[in-house]
Design a protein around this motif. Structure first.
Motif, short mmCIF file in Angstrom:
data_model
loop_
_atom_site.label_atom_id
_atom_site.label_comp_id
_atom_site.label_asym_id
_atom_site.label_seq_id
_atom_site.Cartn_x
_atom_site.Cartn_y
_atom_site.Cartn_z
N TYR A 5 0.83 -1.19 0.00
CA TYR A 5 0.00 0.00 0.00
C TYR A 5 0.87 1.25 0.00
CZ TYR A 5 -3.55 -3.37 1.34
OH TYR A 5 -4.39 -4.45 1.38
N PRO A 6 1.30 1.72 -1.16
CA PRO A 6 2.06 2.97 -1.20
C PRO A 6 1.16 4.14 -0.86
CG PRO A 6 1.50 2.27 -3.41
CD PRO A 6 1.09 1.15 -2.50
N ALA A 7 1.78 5.26 -0.47
CA ALA A 7 1.03 6.47 -0.15
C ALA A 7 0.64 7.18 -1.45
CB ALA A 7 1.85 7.38 0.75
N GLU A 8 -0.60 7.03 -1.85
CA GLU A 8 -1.15 7.76 -3.01
C GLU A 8 -1.75 9.04 -2.46
OE1 GLU A 8 -1.41 7.28 -6.32
OE2 GLU A 8 -0.43 5.32 -6.50
N THR A 9 -1.13 10.17 -2.78
CA THR A 9 -1.57 11.44 -2.21
C THR A 9 -1.78 12.49 -3.30
OG1 THR A 9 0.74 12.08 -1.83
CG2 THR A 9 -0.42 11.05 0.01
N LEU A 10 -2.63 13.48 -2.99
CA LEU A 10 -2.82 14.60 -3.88
C LEU A 10 -3.05 15.85 -3.06
CD1 LEU A 10 -6.24 15.38 -4.41
CD2 LEU A 10 -6.07 12.94 -4.90
N ALA A 78 -10.10 13.14 -12.70
CA ALA A 78 -11.56 13.17 -12.60
C ALA A 78 -12.05 14.45 -11.93
CB ALA A 78 -12.05 11.94 -11.83
N LEU A 79 -11.34 14.91 -10.89
CA LEU A 79 -11.76 16.12 -10.18
C LEU A 79 -11.65 17.37 -11.05
CD1 LEU A 79 -10.21 15.63 -6.62
CD2 LEU A 79 -12.65 15.88 -7.14
N ARG A 80 -10.69 17.39 -11.96
CA ARG A 80 -10.48 18.58 -12.78
C ARG A 80 -11.71 18.94 -13.60
NH1 ARG A 80 -4.43 17.10 -13.95
NH2 ARG A 80 -3.40 18.53 -12.50
N ARG A 81 -12.55 17.99 -13.88
CA ARG A 81 -13.76 18.26 -14.66
C ARG A 81 -14.75 19.12 -13.89
NH1 ARG A 81 -15.86 12.53 -16.33
NH2 ARG A 81 -15.12 12.05 -14.22
N PHE A 82 -14.55 19.26 -12.56
CA PHE A 82 -15.50 19.99 -11.74
C PHE A 82 -14.92 21.31 -11.22
CE2 PHE A 82 -16.38 15.48 -11.47
CZ PHE A 82 -17.74 15.43 -11.79
N MET A 83 -13.74 21.67 -11.70
CA MET A 83 -13.10 22.90 -11.21
C MET A 83 -13.78 24.16 -11.70
SD MET A 83 -9.01 22.01 -11.43
CE MET A 83 -8.60 23.75 -11.19
N PHE A 84 -14.26 24.15 -12.93
CA PHE A 84 -14.86 25.33 -13.55
C PHE A 84 -13.91 26.53 -13.39
CE2 PHE A 84 -18.48 22.62 -12.15
CZ PHE A 84 -18.83 22.18 -13.42
N ARG A 85 -14.35 27.59 -12.72
CA ARG A 85 -13.49 28.76 -12.57
C ARG A 85 -12.90 28.87 -11.16
NH1 ARG A 85 -17.31 33.26 -15.67
NH2 ARG A 85 -17.29 32.24 -17.73
N LEU A 90 -4.82 21.38 -8.53
CA LEU A 90 -4.88 19.98 -8.13
C LEU A 90 -3.60 19.30 -8.58
CD1 LEU A 90 -8.52 19.22 -9.32
CD2 LEU A 90 -7.78 19.38 -6.94
N THR A 91 -2.93 18.63 -7.66
CA THR A 91 -1.64 18.01 -7.98
C THR A 91 -1.59 16.60 -7.43
OG1 THR A 91 -0.57 20.18 -7.77
CG2 THR A 91 0.87 18.23 -7.84
N ALA A 92 -1.36 15.62 -8.30
CA ALA A 92 -1.12 14.25 -7.87
C ALA A 92 0.37 14.11 -7.56
CB ALA A 92 -1.55 13.26 -8.94
#
Length: 267
Positions: A5-10, A78-85, A90-92
């Motif tokens: 289980y690596p640390a998947e962070t954003l 997936a989250l970038r689609r909801f950023m709008f303005r 967002l950084t993985a």
């Protein structure tokens, strides 16, 4: 042994970081103080859990997510689609190692130049740049009923089945967020027929496996930990099947295995 289980962070950073997270995630992000973490989730419109994570507030306008299953890169995309303005980035982050640290107060966050620690009461989870991690943190979290979602179970499980209300990962009394209507309906009207259990398995199994009885899907396995003495797991099981347990034991699964029920968590 290296942890699987690596640390998947954003990171979510910027003036609108908190407002964005409050609108997208199921927990009360607005109530989260700096240097604290909470459980949270991102749901789809049907209320299924797309991601479960530790949500840490590193500063007034900076959030870090440690995923409990899944890919940080995929979630950012997936989250970038909801950023709008929205004024945020967002950084993985590159996967890092998860190691077990000393006891720290529950929900405390400590960050230094090389390590970020999340307090879990009896222990802490440390996100580091070490060559490899360890998995000593997994057993106490299994015993506490903290699910880790296998990839094949993402986008299919409902919050009540994972006992997310108990973990305060879902809020009923906040504004709209994806899946909120389903969460509220299940909370007030019922209808969830599958619950989270701590179990002992009679034979080896893998996280994510579907459990079948008489060719019927009656549950699935989440966290699975094998040691010299036993095989422990978190399992989602249909309520009607659990009601048939004999002295806490369920037999005659299609793979000829059996399960002993140890702990049951509420929604």
């Amino acid at each position: 042994m290296p942890t699987p289980y690596p640390a998947e962070t954003l990171l979510i950073e910027g003036t609108d970081a908190i407002a964005f997270a409050q609108a997208q995630f199921s927990s009360q992000v607005n109530s989260l103080s700096s240097s604290q973490w909470q459980f949270s989730a991102w749901l789809d419109p049907q209320g299924r859990v797309r991601a479960l994570f530790h949500l840490a507030r590193l500063a007034d306008d900076r959030l870090l997510l440690l995923l409990r299953g899944g890919s940080a890169t995929a979630m950012v995309d997936a989250l970038r689609r909801f950023m709008f303005r929205s004024k945020l980035t967002l950084t993985a982050l590159s996967p890092r190692a998860l190691t077990t640290g000393p006891a720290q107060p529950m929900h405390a966050v400590h960050e230094d130049a090389e390590t970020l620690s999340l307090g879990c009461g009896t222990h802490s989870m440390r996100i580091t740049n070490a060559d490899q991690g360890d998995d000593a943190w997994r057993l106490p979290q299994l015993h506490a009923g903290w699910p880790w979602l296998p990839v094949q179970r993402l986008n299919e499980l409902l919050p009540p089945a994972l006992s997310l209300h108990r973990l305060q990962a879902v809020a009923i009394d906040k504004g709209c967020y994806p899946g909120q209507e389903i969460v509220a309906r299940l909370h007030y009207r019922g209808g969830n027929k599958r619950h989270l259990h701590g179990v002992i398995l009679s034979q080896a199994a893998n996280a994510g496996e579907v459990l079948r009885r008489d060719e019927r899907d009656i549950g699935c396995l989440l966290n699975v930990i094998s040691n010299d003495n036993s095989i422990e797991a978190l399992a989602l099981l249909n309520d009607d099947v659990v009601a048939q347990a004999n002295d806490g034991r369920l037999n005659a699964f299609d793979d000829h295995g059996s399960i002993r029920l140890v702990t049951t968590w509420p929604e």
